[in-house]
Motif scaffolding. Sequence first.
Motif, PDB file in Angstrom:
ATOM      1  N   LEU A 146     -59.636 -56.357 -38.556  1.00  0.00           N
ATOM      2  CA  LEU A 146     -59.099 -55.251 -39.353  1.00  0.00           C
ATOM      3  C   LEU A 146     -57.798 -54.688 -38.781  1.00  0.00           C
ATOM      4  CD1 LEU A 146     -62.368 -53.265 -40.162  1.00  0.00           C
ATOM      5  CD2 LEU A 146     -61.074 -54.767 -41.682  1.00  0.00           C
ATOM      6  N   ALA A 147     -57.565 -54.882 -37.512  1.00  0.00           N
ATOM      7  CA  ALA A 147     -56.379 -54.316 -36.871  1.00  0.00           C
ATOM      8  C   ALA A 147     -55.166 -55.232 -36.974  1.00  0.00           C
ATOM      9  CB  ALA A 147     -56.680 -54.024 -35.406  1.00  0.00           C
ATOM     10  N   MET A 192     -54.060 -67.513 -34.011  1.00  0.00           N
ATOM     11  CA  MET A 192     -55.243 -66.931 -33.383  1.00  0.00           C
ATOM     12  C   MET A 192     -56.199 -66.447 -34.470  1.00  0.00           C
ATOM     13  SD  MET A 192     -55.463 -63.799 -30.624  1.00  0.00           S
ATOM     14  CE  MET A 192     -54.477 -64.732 -29.457  1.00  0.00           C
ATOM     15  N   THR A 193     -57.481 -66.690 -34.296  1.00  0.00           N
ATOM     16  CA  THR A 193     -58.497 -66.274 -35.262  1.00  0.00           C
ATOM     17  C   THR A 193     -59.210 -65.041 -34.750  1.00  0.00           C
ATOM     18  OG1 THR A 193     -58.829 -68.541 -36.013  1.00  0.00           O
ATOM     19  CG2 THR A 193     -60.575 -66.954 -36.492  1.00  0.00           C
ATOM     20  N   PHE A 194     -59.322 -64.017 -35.579  1.00  0.00           N
ATOM     21  CA  PHE A 194     -60.022 -62.795 -35.217  1.00  0.00           C
ATOM     22  C   PHE A 194     -61.289 -62.703 -36.043  1.00  0.00           C
ATOM     23  CE2 PHE A 194     -55.545 -62.059 -34.400  1.00  0.00           C
ATOM     24  CZ  PHE A 194     -55.563 -61.551 -33.114  1.00  0.00           C
ATOM     25  N   THR A 195     -62.373 -62.293 -35.415  1.00  0.00           N
ATOM     26  CA  THR A 195     -63.642 -62.163 -36.108  1.00  0.00           C
ATOM     27  C   THR A 195     -64.135 -60.737 -36.048  1.00  0.00           C
ATOM     28  OG1 THR A 195     -64.855 -62.741 -34.098  1.00  0.00           O
ATOM     29  CG2 THR A 195     -64.258 -64.554 -35.575  1.00  0.00           C
ATOM     30  N   GLY A 196     -65.068 -60.395 -36.931  1.00  0.00           N
ATOM     31  CA  GLY A 196     -65.665 -59.072 -36.921  1.00  0.00           C
ATOM     32  C   GLY A 196     -64.642 -57.982 -37.169  1.00  0.00           C
ATOM     33  N   LEU A 197     -64.860 -56.838 -36.561  1.00  0.00           N
ATOM     34  CA  LEU A 197     -63.980 -55.696 -36.770  1.00  0.00           C
ATOM     35  C   LEU A 197     -62.595 -55.892 -36.173  1.00  0.00           C
ATOM     36  CD1 LEU A 197     -66.477 -52.746 -36.142  1.00  0.00           C
ATOM     37  CD2 LEU A 197     -65.657 -53.625 -38.330  1.00  0.00           C
ATOM     38  N   ASP A 198     -62.459 -56.807 -35.211  1.00  0.00           N
ATOM     39  CA  ASP A 198     -61.147 -57.036 -34.610  1.00  0.00           C
ATOM     40  C   ASP A 198     -60.117 -57.436 -35.661  1.00  0.00           C
ATOM     41  OD1 ASP A 198     -61.984 -56.415 -32.094  1.00  0.00           O
ATOM     42  OD2 ASP A 198     -62.316 -58.488 -31.466  1.00  0.00           O
TER      43      ASP A 198
END
Length: 367
Positions: free
Chosen positions: A9-10, A1-7
């Motif tokens: 960081l978690a 899964m690819t996370f972008t932006g501030l997401d």
Amino acid sequence: MTFTGLDGLAHRSRAVTRSISAENPTGAKGAGGMATEGTGARAASLLGRGWKVSPSIEIPAGETATLADISGPGTIRHLWCTTAPHRAWRGTLLRMYWEDAAEPAVEVPLGDFFCNGWNAFSQVSSVPVAANPNGGFNAYWPMPFRRAARITLENLSAETVTLYYQIDYELPEDGGDLPEPTWFHAQWRRSHPVPEGQTHTILDRVHGAGHYVGTYLAWGVNSPGWWGEGELKFFLDGDDEFPTICGTGTEDYFGGAWNFDVPGQGYTAYTTPYLGLNQILRPDGLYASQQRFGMYRWHIPDPVRFAADLRVTVQSLGIGPGHGNGLPHRYRPTSDDIASTALFYLDAPEEPASRPPAPDLLALEVD
């Protein structure tokens, strides 16, 4: 899964962080601040090792310093640097090499790479580039590599340049591979001046698949009147005489309008996450002979994608006599001084068609 932006960081990554500077020139784990000699040795003489003994390097005239030599795979995440003197911004040449390539993928004067092409400081507050008082340059373009990355700075000036710098990067924790990358490229070109009736080439035709992500222009106006009517054109995948993408004017491409002219205020600077007119240098009536501007646009939400080749141009075009006097206006080809930096990702670590900047084009008549 690819996370972008501030997401992102978690979510924990298995990558490890490393950093190269004059205090840790190899980026090795646990090797920072170990110097016993350096540019800060005298200032730290009463404090000893570990107290800012080597915060910078000196690059003598005509020499090239290797800032980073990294074994991959990895990704460079952040570059910060500053120099003394400021006129080194157009007097030094930044180069980046990927995968032991013979030719650099990035070859740009230091100041132009950070949207400060006139040897005079200008604030830039964008997502991938920040230039902060007084000459703190930052770049956040992701720069992945599989086997090797090398960054150098050549001092083309006649005096020693002092450079403070830090290069932050990631390596896979287990030494594993990265997904197949596209490589970061940046090319600099200058028309000094643009021959009347011709266009300035921002990016000569590059071959391969990739996406174009940014333009910076350092534009010197050589004649009176409004100068920014020129269209930016993107010739994609075999386009010949006519491009697939054609803008409506120079200030429009950089997100402005109506000559950047706020009534009663004149040319008005702005710097936003993805575009800006970050610099306006006006004549001083004595030594500064013409108006000069700095403009950037980052195609981050809107990359220009190409599958086979790409060429980018801008017209040197103004408005002729009669504009603003109730008379019909006429477009007027101009011969302005245009220096451009084109930034793009390509499916190859080097582009043989690129050519290094001619030394005589790097010189500025004014600082």
